[in-house]
Design a protein around this motif. Structure first.
Motif: not given
Ligand code: SAH
Length: 219
Positions: A24, A70-71, A74, A55, A20-21, A26, A68
């Motif tokens: 998005k 994703y954060t 990132f 996420d 998933e990441l 990454i 999160q």
């Protein structure tokens, strides 16, 4: 089921989270591998474990949250971590982000403002057998005793970039800090080009709990 047990179910969910990441955006393989390796559910309250591979940010007590995924991915990517980097984290929280940096080969120094979280996470990381240097206090002044740092990461939303953090960066070092109002922030990446020169990049669309303390928000 024991909390510190990593089952096939958890491993499978973690793999799906990594996919998933990737979707998005990454792309940093080392970061994705670290997320695939570290059981995020270890850092959760028992009651919330089934949500550990969503996420999303989740409560970790004291009104704070584990960021999160994703954060985390990132910010970790923006830091351009190289093995052996000395990294200061402001906002230890659950310890998850600090462990990701540790898995990337960094020497991690992390400071937490909430005594209860500091105590809890210190004990927990000891139990996990992960060695990080944890401090209790206001991180808006950095941790001068261990400066200078190759990288600095702030994991709470700041009203401004504290000067002390830029001072405590090595030349060529990178500071990643969310800056904005109390509800939403832009991710700011600062590269220290020389003693007097910085380069600043911004990425919109983040929401952190507020950075408190002297250069942060009032309580
Ligand atoms: N990196 C954490 C995210 C925790 S949320 C994780 O992976 O779980 C942000 C954390 O910053 C909270 O625990 C909060 O207590 C802490 N914090 C807020 N202001 C701070 C300050 N001035 N100094 C140090 N920590 C601070």
């Amino acid at each position: 089921m024991l909390k510190l047990e990593d089952t096939y179910l958890h491993k499978g969910k973690r793999k799906a989270l990594v996919a998933e990441l990737r979707k998005k955006g990454i792309q940093n393989e080392a970061v994705l591998t670290a997320i695939n390796t570290l059981p995020r559910h270890f850092f959760f309250d028992t009651a919330l474990i089934s949500h550990a591979y969503e996420d999303k940010a989740f409560p970790i007590g004291e009104g704070q949250t584990i960021s999160q995924p994703y954060t985390v991915a990132f910010q970790s990517s923006l830091l351009e971590v190289a093995p052996g980097n000395k990294i200061l984290e402001i906002g230890t929280g659950s310890g998850y982000q600090a462990c990701i940096l540790h898995l990337l080969g960094a020497e991690v120094i992390s400071i937490e403002y909430q005594k209860k979280l500091f105590d809890h996470t210190s004990r927990f990381l000891q139990r996990l057998g992960i060695q990080l240097q944890l401090f209790y206090g206001d991180g808006t002044g950095g941790v001068p005793a261990h400066a200078p740092y190759d990288k600095i990461i702030v994991t709470a939303g700041a009203p401004v970039v504290p000067d002390a953090l830029i001072k405590q960066l090595k030349i060529g070092g990178i500071l990643v800090i969310p800056v904005g109002d109390r509800s939403k922030q832009a991710m700011v990446k600062i590269t220290k080009k020389s003693a007097t020169e910085i380069q600043r990049e911004e990425f919109e669309g983040f929401a952190f709990v507020p950075l408190l303390g002297k250069e942060g928000w009032n309580h």
